[in-house]
Scaffold this motif. Structure first.
Motif, PDB file in Angstrom:
ATOM      1  N   ALA A 178       0.866  -1.178   0.000  1.00 44.13           N
ATOM      2  CA  ALA A 178       0.000   0.000   0.000  1.00 44.13           C
ATOM      3  C   ALA A 178       0.893   1.215   0.000  1.00 44.13           C
ATOM      4  O   ALA A 178       1.684   1.390   0.900  1.00 44.13           O
ATOM      5  CB  ALA A 178      -0.856  -0.015   1.243  1.00 44.13           C
TER       6      ALA A 178
ATOM      7  N   PHE B  33      -1.446   5.796   5.503  1.00 40.66           N
ATOM      8  CA  PHE B  33      -2.788   5.519   6.016  1.00 40.66           C
ATOM      9  C   PHE B  33      -3.454   6.745   6.633  1.00 40.66           C
ATOM     10  O   PHE B  33      -4.668   6.767   6.809  1.00 40.66           O
ATOM     11  CB  PHE B  33      -2.740   4.370   7.017  1.00 40.66           C
ATOM     12  CG  PHE B  33      -2.263   3.075   6.405  1.00 40.66           C
ATOM     13  CD1 PHE B  33      -2.666   2.717   5.127  1.00 40.66           C
ATOM     14  CD2 PHE B  33      -1.399   2.237   7.079  1.00 40.66           C
ATOM     15  CE1 PHE B  33      -2.225   1.541   4.533  1.00 40.66           C
ATOM     16  CE2 PHE B  33      -0.957   1.057   6.507  1.00 40.66           C
ATOM     17  CZ  PHE B  33      -1.363   0.706   5.232  1.00 40.66           C
TER      18      PHE B  33
ATOM     19  N   GLY C  12      -1.290  -2.377   7.961  1.00 36.12           N
ATOM     20  CA  GLY C  12       0.042  -2.028   8.443  1.00 36.12           C
ATOM     21  C   GLY C  12       1.025  -2.003   7.297  1.00 36.12           C
ATOM     22  O   GLY C  12       0.859  -2.726   6.315  1.00 36.12           O
ATOM     23  N   THR C  13       2.009  -1.177   7.411  1.00 34.32           N
ATOM     24  CA  THR C  13       3.051  -1.163   6.392  1.00 34.32           C
ATOM     25  C   THR C  13       4.359  -0.659   6.999  1.00 34.32           C
ATOM     26  O   THR C  13       4.346   0.032   8.021  1.00 34.32           O
ATOM     27  CB  THR C  13       2.627  -0.281   5.190  1.00 34.32           C
ATOM     28  OG1 THR C  13       3.518  -0.507   4.117  1.00 34.32           O
ATOM     29  CG2 THR C  13       2.660   1.182   5.526  1.00 34.32           C
TER      30      THR C  13
ATOM     31  N   ASP D 141       3.605   2.211   9.831  1.00 34.18           N
ATOM     32  CA  ASP D 141       2.357   2.928   9.583  1.00 34.18           C
ATOM     33  C   ASP D 141       1.219   1.945   9.862  1.00 34.18           C
ATOM     34  O   ASP D 141       1.013   1.003   9.086  1.00 34.18           O
ATOM     35  CB  ASP D 141       2.339   3.426   8.122  1.00 34.18           C
ATOM     36  CG  ASP D 141       1.126   4.292   7.818  1.00 34.18           C
ATOM     37  OD1 ASP D 141       0.267   4.447   8.707  1.00 34.18           O
ATOM     38  OD2 ASP D 141       1.042   4.798   6.683  1.00 34.18           O
TER      39      ASP D 141
ATOM     40  N   GLN E 150       2.123   5.867  13.965  1.00 30.81           N
ATOM     41  CA  GLN E 150       3.241   5.991  13.029  1.00 30.81           C
ATOM     42  C   GLN E 150       4.549   6.396  13.721  1.00 30.81           C
ATOM     43  O   GLN E 150       4.940   7.557  13.679  1.00 30.81           O
ATOM     44  CB  GLN E 150       2.907   7.037  11.954  1.00 30.81           C
ATOM     45  CG  GLN E 150       1.724   6.686  11.078  1.00 30.81           C
ATOM     46  CD  GLN E 150       1.445   7.750  10.031  1.00 30.81           C
ATOM     47  OE1 GLN E 150       1.784   8.912  10.201  1.00 30.81           O
ATOM     48  NE2 GLN E 150       0.812   7.365   8.947  1.00 30.81           N
TER      49      GLN E 150
END
Lengths: 213, 342
Positions: free
Chosen positions: A31, A35, B39-40, B65, B83
């Motif tokens: 992604a 967010f 989530g990343t 994130d 974050q």
């Protein structure tokens, strides 16, 4: 001689590593929008479900298999960039499930259009709202006209507005959407994909809801 | 370019490539966060070159994130944004006052808040934590972690710790915040505080208008500074073009200020490539207690960003002064950033 061979092997390993890294970087799914830029389609919900409604998010992963499943239902499918997490909003009124809402993107020649779709319990369409459309053609008049023809239509009924390959409007589609055929085609394709992917990617959740738990 | 700079640049590029695919892609399973979560991992390396002196500086970032929606059986309760970002500076001149020096390493919070949304269908929410100060164009455009920045620098604060009420209605949206005034870190030094807000038309429409205000004491390098601002912002989207402008007036430590900002952005139809040009102008009284004499600073910047479907992002920006006020130094700077989100 041995040194030359070792050197060549090291170089090959390095090239192999670089190629592997490049392939990995350009093939991994992820992604890329932070967010914190995600926003619930609150204004769309308020406009499409007027009255005292509450909503609950249901996030699911749209997979590559889901893309293929859509292709079996429709003459086209989702863009590969849509293989990621998406939210289906469940609408409730007085504690009773009253419908769904999903916001989806569609490619236009000037960029992305984001359309919020209100879906009835029987998975026919209630209506839509342009969440984001950078063309002045996406105005309230066009939206109301298209909504009038899509209201309460099922996948099968919507398919009648499109040609067999889904790339153009059918005769009945051209007659219904004579004032804004390009936008109508984009909206119809989005509607069909939305209904199809809702049934596929959220199948288990919808089953549970319909079973009453 | 010095040999050591070249080495740093090479290391930063290699780290960007190396870290992303191998270290985390297959091993991170965000399912442990529970349902309705995303989530990343966010990695980036940035290098900035001062074209006058030939010096290079670097910023390496590793962040998380996380986004999670909490729900009851028939309604969302709220959204958690989390974050934490680890920042490593290298050879940076004049770093932000939150860093000890230009080679510091620091854990910072980009956005970290809980927005309680269960009260009235998203029309009235309560946010607690660390979030963007609601003012002007920054409110509708996410520029965190990108070379492209809008007007936060004019106010000396971009994010802050505190409480806000916010909501979206069918025709407009708003956020009103009471925050600590300390920015990235939650500090008591000088007892800063800030009251800010923005009310505007819906930010997803093609024409967006907003009015913002800000008043309070903001923590800066040499203690707190009294700031007051009132501003108007406007955005207009036409097919692939985006035009944005913001203007504000106010006071900084008693001195009258006037700020202006315009940006023109074009993106291709696939929306993976964008090009922009910005113009910024700031005028401020030098010392209101002595005279009403003022001085101005202005610069222009242009940049490009390319993002692919897999989360890989390359951007570059060139910034050049038009005019410098006394004591202000804007060097011509070329910045390049590699970023990967997985």
């Amino acid at each position: 001689m041995v040194d030359v061979m070792v050197g060549a092997m090291k170089r090959n390993k390095l090239y192999g590593l670089i190629i592997l890294l490049t392939v990995e970087i350009f093939t991994l799914s992820s992604a890329h929008a932070a967010f914190c830029s995600l926003r619930d389609p609150v204004s769309a919900i308020q406009i499409l479900y007027q009255g005292d409604y509450q909503f609950r998010s249901l996030i699911a992963t749209v997979t590559e298999q889901d893309r293929l499943a859509v292709k079996e239902k429709l003459p086209f499918t989702l863009h590969k960039s849509e293989v990621s997490k998406h939210t289906l909003y469940l609408l409730y009124k007085n504690g009773e499930h009253a419908g769904f809402l999903q916001a989806r993107s569609e490619w236009a020649k000037w960029g992305l259009i984001e359309i919020a779709w209100a879906i009835n319990l029987d998975r026919s369409l209630k209506g839509f709202y342009f969440q984001r459309c950078r063309s002045p053609e996406c105005n309230d008049t066009v939206m109301n006209n298209i909504n009038k023809h899509l209201h309460n239509k099922s996948i099968e009924q919507l398919m009648l507005f499109l040609s067999a390959d889904g790339e153009a409007l059918s005769e009945s589609g051209e007659s219904a959407f004579s004032t804004s055929p390009i936008i109508a085609l984009l909206v119809l394709r989005s509607a069909l994909k939305t209904l199809a992917i809702t049934d596929i990617s959220w199948a288990k959740d919808i089953e549970k809801i319909e079973a009453g738990y | 370019m010095k040999k050591s700079d070249l080495k740093c640049l090479t290391i930063s590029l290699v780290c960007s490539f190396l870290f992303s695919p191998f270290a985390f892609s297959s091993s991170v399973d965000w399912a442990f966060l529970g349902e309705n979560s995303r989530g990343t991992i966010d990695l980036s390396s940035r290098t900035s070159s001062n074209l006058d002196t030939g010096e290079f500086s670097f910023l390496h970032v590793l962040g998380l994130d996380i986004h999670k929606v909490f729900s009851s059986s028939s309604a969302d309760i709220g959204t958690l944004m989390f974050q934490p970002y680890l920042l490593k500076l290298n050879n940076v001149n004049n770093p932000s006052f939150i860093f000890d020096d230009g080679n510091d390493t620091k854990l910072t919070w980009r956005i970290a808040n809980f927005n309680y949304t269960a009260l009235n269908q998203g029309k009235f929410n309560i946010r607690v934590g660390h979030f963007e100060v609601p003012f002007g164009l920054e409110y509708q455009i996410d520029t965190n972690g990108t070379l492209r920045q809008l007007t936060a620098a004019q106010r000396g604060i971009k994010t802050d710790w505190g409480l806000s009420v916010n909501g979206i209605l069918p025709r407009f949206e708003y956020e009103v915040a009471l925050t600590r005034g300390s920015g990235v870190e939650l500090r008591k030094k000088g007892n800063p505080h800030l009251f800010s807000g923005r009310v505007g038309t819906l930010s997803n429409k093609n024409t967006v208008l907003g009015i913002s205000w800000l008043t309070g004491d903001v923590l800066a390098a040499n203690g707190v500074i009294e700031r007051k601002n009132i501003g108007l912002d406007a955005s207009y989207y036409y097919y692939q073009w985006q035009f944005m402008a913001e203007s504000s007036i106010g006071k900084v430590a008693g001195n009258n200020t006037l700020n202006g900002f315009v940006e023109l952005l074009w993106r291709n139809a696939k929306e993976d490539l964008s090009v922009y040009t910005q113009l910024e102008y700031q005028r401020a009284e030098i010392d209101y207690a002595v005279s009403s004499k003022s001085d101005s600073t202005s610069y222009w910047a242009t940049g490009v960003q390319w993002v692919n479907d897999d989360g890989f992002d390359i951007s570059a920006q060139y910034k050049q002064k038009l005019k410098e006020a006394e004591g202000v130094n804007i060097d011509p700077t070329l910045s390049v950033q590699l970023r990967y989100r997985m």
